[in-house]
Scaffold this motif. Structure first.
Motif, PDB file in Angstrom:
ATOM      1  N   ASP A   1      -5.133  -8.653 -11.253  1.00  0.00           N
ATOM      2  CA  ASP A   1      -3.820  -9.301 -11.372  1.00  0.00           C
ATOM      3  C   ASP A   1      -2.829  -9.012 -10.254  1.00  0.00           C
ATOM      4  OD1 ASP A   1      -2.403  -6.831 -12.006  1.00  0.00           O
ATOM      5  OD2 ASP A   1      -3.202  -6.976 -14.018  1.00  0.00           O
ATOM      6  N   ARG A   2      -2.942  -7.835  -9.594  1.00  0.00           N
ATOM      7  CA  ARG A   2      -1.901  -7.525  -8.605  1.00  0.00           C
ATOM      8  C   ARG A   2      -2.384  -6.509  -7.584  1.00  0.00           C
ATOM      9  NH1 ARG A   2       2.823  -6.396 -11.965  1.00  0.00           N
ATOM     10  NH2 ARG A   2       1.783  -8.050 -13.100  1.00  0.00           N
ATOM     11  N   ALA A   3      -1.660  -6.478  -6.496  1.00  0.00           N
ATOM     12  CA  ALA A   3      -1.850  -5.432  -5.495  1.00  0.00           C
ATOM     13  C   ALA A   3      -0.484  -4.883  -5.134  1.00  0.00           C
ATOM     14  CB  ALA A   3      -2.556  -5.963  -4.258  1.00  0.00           C
ATOM     15  N   LEU A   4      -0.438  -3.568  -4.878  1.00  0.00           N
ATOM     16  CA  LEU A   4       0.782  -2.900  -4.459  1.00  0.00           C
ATOM     17  C   LEU A   4       0.599  -2.430  -3.024  1.00  0.00           C
ATOM     18  CD1 LEU A   4       1.391  -0.624  -7.596  1.00  0.00           C
ATOM     19  CD2 LEU A   4       2.237  -2.936  -7.198  1.00  0.00           C
ATOM     20  N   LEU A   5       1.543  -2.787  -2.157  1.00  0.00           N
ATOM     21  CA  LEU A   5       1.509  -2.372  -0.755  1.00  0.00           C
ATOM     22  C   LEU A   5       2.795  -1.628  -0.435  1.00  0.00           C
ATOM     23  CD1 LEU A   5      -0.412  -4.963  -0.897  1.00  0.00           C
ATOM     24  CD2 LEU A   5       0.105  -5.237   1.530  1.00  0.00           C
ATOM     25  N   ASN A   6       2.667  -0.500   0.239  1.00  0.00           N
ATOM     26  CA  ASN A   6       3.882   0.172   0.703  1.00  0.00           C
ATOM     27  C   ASN A   6       4.391  -0.516   1.967  1.00  0.00           C
ATOM     28  OD1 ASN A   6       2.040   1.039   2.594  1.00  0.00           O
ATOM     29  ND2 ASN A   6       2.596   3.219   2.467  1.00  0.00           N
ATOM     30  N   GLY A   7       5.516  -0.021   2.477  1.00  0.00           N
ATOM     31  CA  GLY A   7       6.118  -0.668   3.647  1.00  0.00           C
ATOM     32  C   GLY A   7       5.203  -0.647   4.850  1.00  0.00           C
ATOM     33  N   ALA A   8       4.481   0.462   5.044  1.00  0.00           N
ATOM     34  CA  ALA A   8       3.581   0.546   6.190  1.00  0.00           C
ATOM     35  C   ALA A   8       2.464  -0.479   6.089  1.00  0.00           C
ATOM     36  CB  ALA A   8       3.006   1.959   6.292  1.00  0.00           C
ATOM     37  N   ALA A   9       1.979  -0.738   4.883  1.00  0.00           N
ATOM     38  CA  ALA A   9       0.923  -1.735   4.709  1.00  0.00           C
ATOM     39  C   ALA A   9       1.454  -3.140   4.941  1.00  0.00           C
ATOM     40  CB  ALA A   9       0.317  -1.624   3.308  1.00  0.00           C
ATOM     41  N   LEU A  10       2.671  -3.417   4.495  1.00  0.00           N
ATOM     42  CA  LEU A  10       3.263  -4.732   4.759  1.00  0.00           C
ATOM     43  C   LEU A  10       3.378  -4.972   6.261  1.00  0.00           C
ATOM     44  CD1 LEU A  10       6.124  -5.097   2.113  1.00  0.00           C
ATOM     45  CD2 LEU A  10       4.074  -6.517   2.317  1.00  0.00           C
ATOM     46  N   ARG A  11       3.776  -3.952   6.983  1.00  0.00           N
ATOM     47  CA  ARG A  11       3.872  -4.112   8.435  1.00  0.00           C
ATOM     48  C   ARG A  11       2.484  -4.319   9.041  1.00  0.00           C
ATOM     49  NH1 ARG A  11       7.665  -0.004   7.404  1.00  0.00           N
ATOM     50  NH2 ARG A  11       6.220   1.665   8.020  1.00  0.00           N
ATOM     51  N   ALA A  12       1.494  -3.617   8.517  1.00  0.00           N
ATOM     52  CA  ALA A  12       0.144  -3.730   9.073  1.00  0.00           C
ATOM     53  C   ALA A  12      -0.440  -5.119   8.881  1.00  0.00           C
ATOM     54  CB  ALA A  12      -0.769  -2.675   8.446  1.00  0.00           C
ATOM     55  N   VAL A  13      -0.180  -5.736   7.733  1.00  0.00           N
ATOM     56  CA  VAL A  13      -0.744  -7.066   7.479  1.00  0.00           C
ATOM     57  C   VAL A  13       0.145  -8.179   8.005  1.00  0.00           C
ATOM     58  CG1 VAL A  13      -2.037  -6.272   5.462  1.00  0.00           C
ATOM     59  CG2 VAL A  13       0.252  -7.214   5.145  1.00  0.00           C
ATOM     60  N   GLY A  14       1.402  -7.845   8.368  1.00  0.00           N
ATOM     61  CA  GLY A  14       2.271  -8.831   8.999  1.00  0.00           C
ATOM     62  C   GLY A  14       2.950  -9.791   8.051  1.00  0.00           C
ATOM     63  N   TYR A  15       3.096  -9.417   6.765  1.00  0.00           N
ATOM     64  CA  TYR A  15       3.781 -10.302   5.824  1.00  0.00           C
ATOM     65  C   TYR A  15       5.292 -10.145   6.004  1.00  0.00           C
ATOM     66  CZ  TYR A  15      -0.679 -10.885   3.364  1.00  0.00           C
ATOM     67  OH  TYR A  15      -1.983 -11.179   3.043  1.00  0.00           O
ATOM     68  N   THR A  16       5.974 -11.294   6.213  1.00  0.00           N
ATOM     69  CA  THR A  16       7.419 -11.311   6.415  1.00  0.00           C
ATOM     70  C   THR A  16       8.029 -12.373   5.508  1.00  0.00           C
ATOM     71  OG1 THR A  16       7.401 -13.012   8.141  1.00  0.00           O
ATOM     72  CG2 THR A  16       7.019 -10.719   8.836  1.00  0.00           C
ATOM     73  N   LYS A  17       9.318 -12.572   5.630  1.00  0.00           N
ATOM     74  CA  LYS A  17       9.997 -13.590   4.806  1.00  0.00           C
ATOM     75  C   LYS A  17       9.511 -14.991   5.170  1.00  0.00           C
ATOM     76  CE  LYS A  17      14.352 -14.034   5.424  1.00  0.00           C
ATOM     77  NZ  LYS A  17      15.787 -13.693   5.571  1.00  0.00           N
ATOM     78  N   ASP A  18       8.878 -15.133   6.330  1.00  0.00           N
ATOM     79  CA  ASP A  18       8.392 -16.446   6.753  1.00  0.00           C
ATOM     80  C   ASP A  18       6.948 -16.707   6.333  1.00  0.00           C
ATOM     81  OD1 ASP A  18      10.812 -17.037   8.098  1.00  0.00           O
ATOM     82  OD2 ASP A  18      10.158 -15.798   9.795  1.00  0.00           O
ATOM     83  N   THR A  19       6.285 -15.717   5.727  1.00  0.00           N
ATOM     84  CA  THR A  19       4.891 -15.890   5.298  1.00  0.00           C
ATOM     85  C   THR A  19       4.861 -16.707   4.002  1.00  0.00           C
ATOM     86  OG1 THR A  19       4.332 -13.733   6.247  1.00  0.00           O
ATOM     87  CG2 THR A  19       2.750 -14.718   4.684  1.00  0.00           C
TER      88      THR A  19
END
Length: 628
Positions: free
Chosen positions: A151-169
């Motif tokens: 159902d879900r995945a949890l990513l910390n801030g470092a992981a969000l930066r690593a995968v490149g997800y931003t407000k424009d994704t």
């Protein structure tokens, strides 16, 4: 060798549950050339020993046929096992977060810290997942990815930066990137209801080099050996392409390093190109091709993408696409004509109904006789569809996903509806072939004893009782679903699954008697001696010195080196020492003797004397037997 040649190995003084109804309980077995050659009393078996026969005394322990998982993703799981911190069996969020924080400190950049399935928030005493704030505090710099069920995945801030997800994704179809009031991703990814977003994000992480993948696969096989598993039917998987992602397992097979028997299914990888996949594969490999250790098993569990439902009980049941039947029909027709067995993922009865419409249409033109086809999962299957499967000669492979998701099902559909999820006893009564498995590693754990506990007690890992007593299986029936019954699903009936003369010599000697322990303790059972084809592949406690050595987990920062795999609920004395750091005594596998028993710790723990309590009278005399 001559028919009367002495055996290679004799196991004696055991309580063998053979699952052979003509010879159900025996004391000893003899093995030669990888097969059982004699199964009976000590008086019958011991005289067969020759000068070079190895004899192992089981000291009265319970032994069973080696367990077979009819649905696991062991090939894909093996490639990644050394990268993953496992929360399987961890009973508090505080302990889970301690493990995570320590592993984050060990994990070098740019590697990730991954917790990929095998647990549920309901197993934790706190009955919750970590918050994103807690993840960022525990691992401010190391990317952390946590997959919870489907159902879900949890990513910390470092992981969000690593995968490149931003407000424009943008959100992908069937998935949601949860955002804050400013539109920025928070780190929570949701399957709505498709988990492709979760798995695609996980796939962005660094991979192990091939030599490390080999090492990782060996450690994963040793881990399931530790739980008594000697056979697996691999159900393929997303991002698991044939033949590229099978090269590691095939190399291990060529080198004689497989410690489980593996039958693999091929899982289509490209929407709208499924028929082309199976046409191509059917020209490359045939079902049964291989040997008793590694063999092809047919198609599935994904046959066409429009026929795949999703087992996320936190959201409404998804309707399959209107094109499902048109997409599925040519694939099933091809498989039936090519005599390829198949399996199809289907959680809901509605999906099964539509698939059976296609099957019945094709079966009128192309006989299904001798094709061991089956559905996987079938949590909400109706009695009518059970009968339709029986009429076509099919089967159902059930998994213990409800042990991990039962609370969510009850919350959405109610306790009464949950009483038949899935209706295993009804399937057996109607004559359908039924086998058991785990669906590990991304949803439920790979631990077969959790499944056997769920089948016989009806409880989730969080302690919720799902089923009335009348719908539970007795222990013998449940064990048969994990052994002899599963051989139908790999077209190997009569070859393995029982302790019987002529069958492959696969067995597990247990840490506790499955048939005698209280129901709540079944989930804590492990194997102290696992034998595959007459060769020891795992040993623990008094049998520890019999186990073959394997290289340490690679890389050196691997979570497997520090936290291992499935965590027992209570750490027992024999499990507290770190085998990697201590030099064990050759006789018992521990690093220190006690003042009374020396290294005979197993005898001390089995006695009525409270030897395991360092504060007791005997403990004060130096007999705590903790084996530090």
């Amino acid at each position: 060798m001559p028919a009367n040649a002495p055996p290679d190995l004799i196991l004696t003084n055991g309580k063998f549950a053979t699952l052979d109804r003509q010879n159900p309980q025996v004391e000893a077995v003899a093995i030669r050339d990888g097969r059982f050659i004699a199964v009976g009393s000590r008086q019958d078996v011991m005289p067969l020993a020759g000068d070079h026969t190895r004899v192992i005394d089981l000291h009265g322990r319970r032994a069973i046929p080696g367990l077979i998982d009819s649905h696991m993703h062991i090939i894909r799981g093996g490639l990644n096992y050394n990268l993953e911190l496992r929360w399987d069996g961890v009973r508090s969020l505080a302990e889970a977060m301690r493990m995570l924080k320590e592993q984050a400190a060990r994990t070098p950049a740019p590697q990730w810290l991954r917790v990929v399935g095998g647990f549920t928030e309901h197993q934790f005493a706190e009955k919750r997942l970590p918050t994103l704030e807690e993840l960022n505090a525990a691992a401010p710099d190391t990317p952390v990815f946590i997959l919870h069920l489907y159902d879900r995945a949890l990513l910390n801030g470092a992981a969000l930066r690593a995968v490149g997800y931003t407000k424009d994704t943008p959100n992908p179809p069937g998935g949601e990137i949860v955002r804050d009031a400013h539109g920025n991703p928070t780190g929570l990814l949701l399957a709505q209801p498709n988990a492709t977003l979760l798995y695609a994000t996980l796939a962005k992480g660094p991979k192990l080099p091939p030599e490390y993948q080999k090492n990782s696969t060996r450690h994963f096989m040793r881990e399931v050996n530790r739980l008594g598993v000697t056979g697996v039917i691999d159900a393929g998987g997303g991002f698991q392409n044939y033949p590229d992602d099978y090269r590691i397992i095939e190399e291990l097979h060529r080198e004689g390093l497989l410690t489980v028997r593996l039958a693999y299914n091929l899982f289509t990888q490209k929407p709208k190109e499924e028929l082309a996949d199976f046409k191509s594969w059917s020209a490359q490999v045939q079902p049964g091709q291989g040997d008793d250790l590694y063999r092809h098993n047919g198609a599935g569990e994904m046959l066409v993408y429009t026929a795949a439902d999703f087992e996320d009980f936190r959201v409404e049941r998804p309707d399959m696409a209107p094109s499902m039947e048109a997409d599925l029909e040519p694939v099933i027709r091809l498989l039936a004509e090519k005599r390829w067995p198949w399996r199809l993922h289907a959680t809901y009865d509605e999906t099964i109904s539509r698939a059976l419409d296609v099957y019945e249409k094709i079966a009128r033109e192309v006989p299904f006789d001798g094709l061991n086809w089956f559905f996987d999962h079938a949590e909400t299957i109706s009695e009518r569809n059970i009968d339709r499967i029986a009429a076509l000669g099919g089967g159902i492979a059930v998994q213990h996903r409800m042990a991990y998701q039962g609370e969510y099902f009850v919350e959405r559909y109610g306790a009464r509806a949950a009483e038949a999820t899935p209706p295993v006893k009804k399937m057996l009564e109607r004559g359908v072939k039924v086998g058991a498995g785990t669906d590990a590693t991304r949803v439920a754990s790979y631990n077969p004893w959790v499944s056997l506990s769920w089948l016989t007690t009806g409880k989730t890992v969080g302690g919720l009782g799902l089923y009335p007593q009348a719908k539970l299986l007795d222990r013998d029936t449940a064990l048969r679903l994990w052994t002899e019954a599963n051989t139908w699903f790999s077209s190997e009936v009569g070859k393995k699954g029982q302790i019987k003369a002529g069958q492959l010599a696969d067995l597990a000697v247990l840490s506790a008697d499955y048939f005698a322990v209280p129901g709540d303790e079944i989930q804590d059972i492990t194997s102290v001696l696992t034998v595959l084809g007459g060769q020891v592949v795992h040993g623990d406690q008094e049998f520890g010195p019999l186990a073959p050595e394997i290289p340490p987990a690679m890389p050196d920062w691997s979570p497997v080196r520090h936290d291992g795999g499935y965590r027992p609920r209570a750490i027992q004395p024999a499990q507290v020492y770190n085998k990697a750091r201590l030099q064990p005594d050759a006789a018992c596998g521990c690093a220190s003797a006690c003042g009374v028993h020396g290294h005979a710790h197993a005898q001390a723990w089995a006695s009525q004397v409270p030897a395991g309590d360092a504060r007791s009278f005997w403990g004060a005399l130096g007999c705590a037997c903790w084996a530090f």
